[in-house]
Design a protein around this motif. Structure first.
Motif, PDB file in Angstrom:
ATOM      1  N   ASN A  86       7.635  -2.264  -7.690  1.00 41.06           N
ATOM      2  CA  ASN A  86       8.150  -1.435  -6.604  1.00 41.06           C
ATOM      3  C   ASN A  86       7.016  -0.789  -5.809  1.00 41.06           C
ATOM      4  OD1 ASN A  86       7.404   1.050  -7.815  1.00 41.06           O
ATOM      5  ND2 ASN A  86       9.374   1.228  -8.868  1.00 41.06           N
ATOM      6  N   VAL A  87       7.374  -0.141  -4.727  1.00 34.31           N
ATOM      7  CA  VAL A  87       6.380   0.415  -3.807  1.00 34.31           C
ATOM      8  C   VAL A  87       5.510   1.470  -4.488  1.00 34.31           C
ATOM      9  CG1 VAL A  87       6.082   1.664  -1.631  1.00 34.31           C
ATOM     10  CG2 VAL A  87       7.765  -0.175  -1.790  1.00 34.31           C
ATOM     11  N   ASP A  88       6.094   2.308  -5.333  1.00 32.43           N
ATOM     12  CA  ASP A  88       5.290   3.309  -6.054  1.00 32.43           C
ATOM     13  C   ASP A  88       4.256   2.632  -6.951  1.00 32.43           C
ATOM     14  OD1 ASP A  88       6.574   5.496  -4.910  1.00 32.43           O
ATOM     15  OD2 ASP A  88       8.081   5.610  -6.509  1.00 32.43           O
ATOM     16  N   ALA A  89       4.655   1.582  -7.633  1.00 32.28           N
ATOM     17  CA  ALA A  89       3.724   0.847  -8.497  1.00 32.28           C
ATOM     18  C   ALA A  89       2.626   0.179  -7.667  1.00 32.28           C
ATOM     19  CB  ALA A  89       4.479  -0.187  -9.325  1.00 32.28           C
ATOM     20  N   MET A  90       2.984  -0.316  -6.485  1.00 28.68           N
ATOM     21  CA  MET A  90       1.977  -0.916  -5.589  1.00 28.68           C
ATOM     22  C   MET A  90       0.921   0.122  -5.216  1.00 28.68           C
ATOM     23  SD  MET A  90       4.428  -3.063  -2.969  1.00 28.68           S
ATOM     24  CE  MET A  90       3.130  -3.296  -1.766  1.00 28.68           C
ATOM     25  N   ARG A  91       1.367   1.326  -4.909  1.00 24.67           N
ATOM     26  CA  ARG A  91       0.447   2.401  -4.517  1.00 24.67           C
ATOM     27  C   ARG A  91      -0.565   2.676  -5.634  1.00 24.67           C
ATOM     28  NH1 ARG A  91       3.990   6.198  -3.935  1.00 24.67           N
ATOM     29  NH2 ARG A  91       4.812   5.272  -2.049  1.00 24.67           N
ATOM     30  N   LYS A  92      -0.104   2.677  -6.864  1.00 26.51           N
ATOM     31  CA  LYS A  92      -0.988   2.920  -8.012  1.00 26.51           C
ATOM     32  C   LYS A  92      -2.019   1.796  -8.158  1.00 26.51           C
ATOM     33  CE  LYS A  92       2.499   5.582 -10.404  1.00 26.51           C
ATOM     34  NZ  LYS A  92       3.551   5.554 -11.419  1.00 26.51           N
ATOM     35  N   LYS A  93      -1.616   0.583  -7.858  1.00 28.62           N
ATOM     36  CA  LYS A  93      -2.525  -0.569  -8.002  1.00 28.62           C
ATOM     37  C   LYS A  93      -3.653  -0.549  -6.977  1.00 28.62           C
ATOM     38  CE  LYS A  93      -0.528  -2.393 -11.505  1.00 28.62           C
ATOM     39  NZ  LYS A  93      -1.155  -2.277 -12.822  1.00 28.62           N
ATOM     40  N   LEU A  94      -3.437   0.108  -5.827  1.00 29.46           N
ATOM     41  CA  LEU A  94      -4.504   0.191  -4.821  1.00 29.46           C
ATOM     42  C   LEU A  94      -5.783   0.742  -5.438  1.00 29.46           C
ATOM     43  CD1 LEU A  94      -2.570   1.586  -1.726  1.00 29.46           C
ATOM     44  CD2 LEU A  94      -3.463  -0.731  -2.019  1.00 29.46           C
ATOM     45  N   ASP A  95      -5.669   1.822  -6.186  1.00 35.07           N
ATOM     46  CA  ASP A  95      -6.846   2.421  -6.830  1.00 35.07           C
ATOM     47  C   ASP A  95      -7.246   1.668  -8.087  1.00 35.07           C
ATOM     48  OD1 ASP A  95      -7.175   4.438  -4.932  1.00 35.07           O
ATOM     49  OD2 ASP A  95      -5.778   5.780  -5.980  1.00 35.07           O
ATOM     50  N   GLU A  96      -6.262   1.312  -8.902  1.00 33.33           N
ATOM     51  CA  GLU A  96      -6.560   0.637 -10.171  1.00 33.33           C
ATOM     52  C   GLU A  96      -7.322  -0.669  -9.960  1.00 33.33           C
ATOM     53  OE1 GLU A  96      -4.143  -1.497 -13.827  1.00 33.33           O
ATOM     54  OE2 GLU A  96      -3.133   0.097 -12.703  1.00 33.33           O
ATOM     55  N   TRP A  97      -6.930  -1.425  -8.939  1.00 33.69           N
ATOM     56  CA  TRP A  97      -7.549  -2.725  -8.691  1.00 33.69           C
ATOM     57  C   TRP A  97      -8.546  -2.687  -7.535  1.00 33.69           C
ATOM     58  CZ3 TRP A  97      -2.298  -5.729  -9.103  1.00 33.69           C
ATOM     59  CH2 TRP A  97      -1.949  -5.860 -10.456  1.00 33.69           C
ATOM     60  N   ASN A  98      -8.822  -1.512  -6.982  1.00 30.28           N
ATOM     61  CA  ASN A  98      -9.773  -1.356  -5.871  1.00 30.28           C
ATOM     62  C   ASN A  98      -9.410  -2.225  -4.669  1.00 30.28           C
ATOM     63  OD1 ASN A  98     -11.500   0.537  -7.190  1.00 30.28           O
ATOM     64  ND2 ASN A  98     -12.230  -1.171  -8.443  1.00 30.28           N
ATOM     65  N   ILE A  99      -8.132  -2.242  -4.326  1.00 38.62           N
ATOM     66  CA  ILE A  99      -7.655  -3.027  -3.192  1.00 38.62           C
ATOM     67  C   ILE A  99      -8.011  -2.276  -1.910  1.00 38.62           C
ATOM     68  CG2 ILE A  99      -5.637  -4.039  -2.068  1.00 38.62           C
ATOM     69  CD1 ILE A  99      -4.287  -3.957  -4.904  1.00 38.62           C
ATOM     70  N   ASP A 100      -8.834  -2.894  -1.071  1.00 34.26           N
ATOM     71  CA  ASP A 100      -9.251  -2.212   0.161  1.00 34.26           C
ATOM     72  C   ASP A 100      -8.777  -2.942   1.419  1.00 34.26           C
ATOM     73  OD1 ASP A 100     -10.925  -4.375   0.038  1.00 34.26           O
ATOM     74  OD2 ASP A 100     -12.756  -3.244   0.404  1.00 34.26           O
ATOM     75  N   PHE A 101      -7.666  -3.625   1.304  1.00 31.96           N
ATOM     76  CA  PHE A 101      -7.023  -4.292   2.434  1.00 31.96           C
ATOM     77  C   PHE A 101      -5.530  -3.985   2.325  1.00 31.96           C
ATOM     78  CE2 PHE A 101      -7.931  -7.315  -0.983  1.00 31.96           C
ATOM     79  CZ  PHE A 101      -6.661  -7.740  -1.343  1.00 31.96           C
ATOM     80  N   PRO A 102      -4.768  -4.192   3.371  1.00 34.57           N
ATOM     81  CA  PRO A 102      -3.346  -3.846   3.327  1.00 34.57           C
ATOM     82  C   PRO A 102      -2.586  -4.612   2.238  1.00 34.57           C
ATOM     83  CG  PRO A 102      -4.038  -4.170   5.600  1.00 34.57           C
ATOM     84  CD  PRO A 102      -5.175  -4.634   4.718  1.00 34.57           C
ATOM     85  N   TYR A 103      -1.835  -3.856   1.444  1.00 31.62           N
ATOM     86  CA  TYR A 103      -0.932  -4.408   0.434  1.00 31.62           C
ATOM     87  C   TYR A 103       0.464  -4.012   0.888  1.00 31.62           C
ATOM     88  CZ  TYR A 103       0.806  -5.501  -4.321  1.00 31.62           C
ATOM     89  OH  TYR A 103       1.467  -6.041  -5.411  1.00 31.62           O
ATOM     90  N   LEU A 104       1.212  -4.991   1.396  1.00 33.56           N
ATOM     91  CA  LEU A 104       2.456  -4.748   2.124  1.00 33.56           C
ATOM     92  C   LEU A 104       3.686  -5.093   1.281  1.00 33.56           C
ATOM     93  CD1 LEU A 104       1.295  -6.414   5.453  1.00 33.56           C
ATOM     94  CD2 LEU A 104       0.982  -4.032   4.717  1.00 33.56           C
ATOM     95  N   ALA A 105       4.747  -4.351   1.511  1.00 41.70           N
ATOM     96  CA  ALA A 105       6.011  -4.554   0.805  1.00 41.70           C
ATOM     97  C   ALA A 105       6.979  -5.346   1.673  1.00 41.70           C
ATOM     98  CB  ALA A 105       6.624  -3.209   0.438  1.00 41.70           C
ATOM     99  N   ASP A 106       7.401  -6.488   1.173  1.00 37.92           N
ATOM    100  CA  ASP A 106       8.394  -7.326   1.859  1.00 37.92           C
ATOM    101  C   ASP A 106       9.748  -7.027   1.227  1.00 37.92           C
ATOM    102  OD1 ASP A 106       9.760  -9.259   3.282  1.00 37.92           O
ATOM    103  OD2 ASP A 106       8.778 -10.964   2.308  1.00 37.92           O
ATOM    104  N   GLU A 107      10.300  -5.855   1.545  1.00 41.57           N
ATOM    105  CA  GLU A 107      11.498  -5.365   0.875  1.00 41.57           C
ATOM    106  C   GLU A 107      12.740  -6.210   1.132  1.00 41.57           C
ATOM    107  OE1 GLU A 107      11.819  -1.049   0.309  1.00 41.57           O
ATOM    108  OE2 GLU A 107      10.068  -0.901   1.634  1.00 41.57           O
ATOM    109  N   THR A 108      12.821  -6.872   2.276  1.00 46.87           N
ATOM    110  CA  THR A 108      13.974  -7.723   2.581  1.00 46.87           C
ATOM    111  C   THR A 108      13.714  -9.187   2.207  1.00 46.87           C
ATOM    112  OG1 THR A 108      13.231  -8.232   4.813  1.00 46.87           O
ATOM    113  CG2 THR A 108      14.595  -6.235   4.531  1.00 46.87           C
ATOM    114  N   GLN A 109      12.489  -9.501   1.913  1.00 45.11           N
ATOM    115  CA  GLN A 109      12.020 -10.862   1.606  1.00 45.11           C
ATOM    116  C   GLN A 109      12.102 -11.802   2.803  1.00 45.11           C
ATOM    117  OE1 GLN A 109      14.364 -11.705  -1.982  1.00 45.11           O
ATOM    118  NE2 GLN A 109      12.614 -11.048  -3.221  1.00 45.11           N
ATOM    119  N   GLU A 110      12.301 -11.248   3.995  1.00 41.96           N
ATOM    120  CA  GLU A 110      12.348 -12.063   5.214  1.00 41.96           C
ATOM    121  C   GLU A 110      11.026 -12.771   5.470  1.00 41.96           C
ATOM    122  OE1 GLU A 110      14.277 -10.550   8.881  1.00 41.96           O
ATOM    123  OE2 GLU A 110      14.560  -8.736   7.666  1.00 41.96           O
TER     124      GLU A 110
END
Length: 182
Positions: A86-110
Motif C-alpha cells: 500500500n501507499v504507506d508501505a511505499m513511503r517507508k521503502k523510499l528511505d529503507e531502499w534509498n529510492i531517489d526517483f519517483p515511486y508512483l502508485a497505480d491505484e486503479t491499475q489503468e
C-alpha cells in the motif's frame, strides 16, 4: 511467476497518464522523460523478484540519470489483499531502499493495463520521443547479483544514447504476477 514477452521499438509509445507518488505529489509520465529517455519499472514491495532487483534498480537509476535517462517506478499492486504494497508501505521503502526517483502508485491499475505489464518487476525504456526502445530484464540473474554474467539494461541505455538500434534479443522479464483487482 510470470515470464513476459518483449514488445519492440515502434510498437508502443509512452501513455499519457499522471500518477501520485507515495507522498501525494502528482507526476505526469511524459514529463518524466530525460534528455535521452525514461525507464519505467513496474514493481512493488513484497515480491521476492522485485525485492532482489530493487538495489540494482536504485543503483542503475543513478547511472542512467548521468546518461540523461530518468527512472520512475510504478506500483500496480495497490490491492487490499497485499497491505505490504500500500501507499504507506511505499513511503517507508523510499528511505529503507534509498529510492531517489519517483515511486508512483497505480491505484486503479489503468497504467499497468495500458502498458500490458504482467509482473513485478517489468522494465520498459523509452527514447526521448516516448517510443519504446527496450522491454526486458535488468540482467541475466534476478536472484543473486553476484551471479550476474550479463548486464542488459545498462548496455541498452548506452545503445539508446549512442543512437544505435535497440539490442536484440530483448529477454523477457521474470517476476510475480501483478495482483489485479478484477
Amino acid at each position: 511467476m510470470a515470464l513476459v514477452a518483449s514488445i519492440y521499438k515502434g510498437e508502443f509509445t509512452l501513455p499519457d497518464f499522471t500518477l501520485n507518488d507515495s507522498k501525494g505529489v502528482a507526476h505526469a509520465l511524459k514529463e518524466q522523460i530525460g534528455e535521452h529517455g525514461l525507464v519505467v519499472a513496474f514493481t512493488c514491495n513484497h515480491c521476492p523478484y522485485a525485492i532482489a532487483v530493487w538495489p540494482r534498480l536504485v543503483r542503475h537509476a543513478a547511472t542512467l540519470k548521468a546518461m540523461g535517462i530518468n527512472t520512475i517506478a510504478i506500483n500496480p499492486n495497490i490491492h487490499p489483499g497485499f497491505p505490504e504494497d500500500n501507499v504507506d508501505a511505499m513511503r517507508k521503502k523510499l528511505d529503507e531502499w534509498n529510492i531517489d526517483f519517483p515511486y508512483l502508485a497505480d491505484e486503479t491499475q489503468e497504467v499497468a493495463k495500458a502498458f500490458d505489464a504482467q509482473c513485478t518487476p517489468d522494465i520498459y525504456m523509452f527514447d526521448k520521443n516516448g517510443e519504446l526502445y527496450y522491454h526486458g530484464r535488468i540482467d541475466d540473474y534476478w536472484k543473486d547479483e553476484r551471479k550476474v554474467t550479463q548486464e542488459e539494461l545498462l548496455p541498452a541505455a548506452e545503445a539508446l544514447v549512442a543512437g544505435k538500434p535497440a539490442p536484440q534479443p530483448q529477454h523477457p522479464t521474470i517476476g510475480c504476477s501483478i495482483k489485479w483487482l478484477d
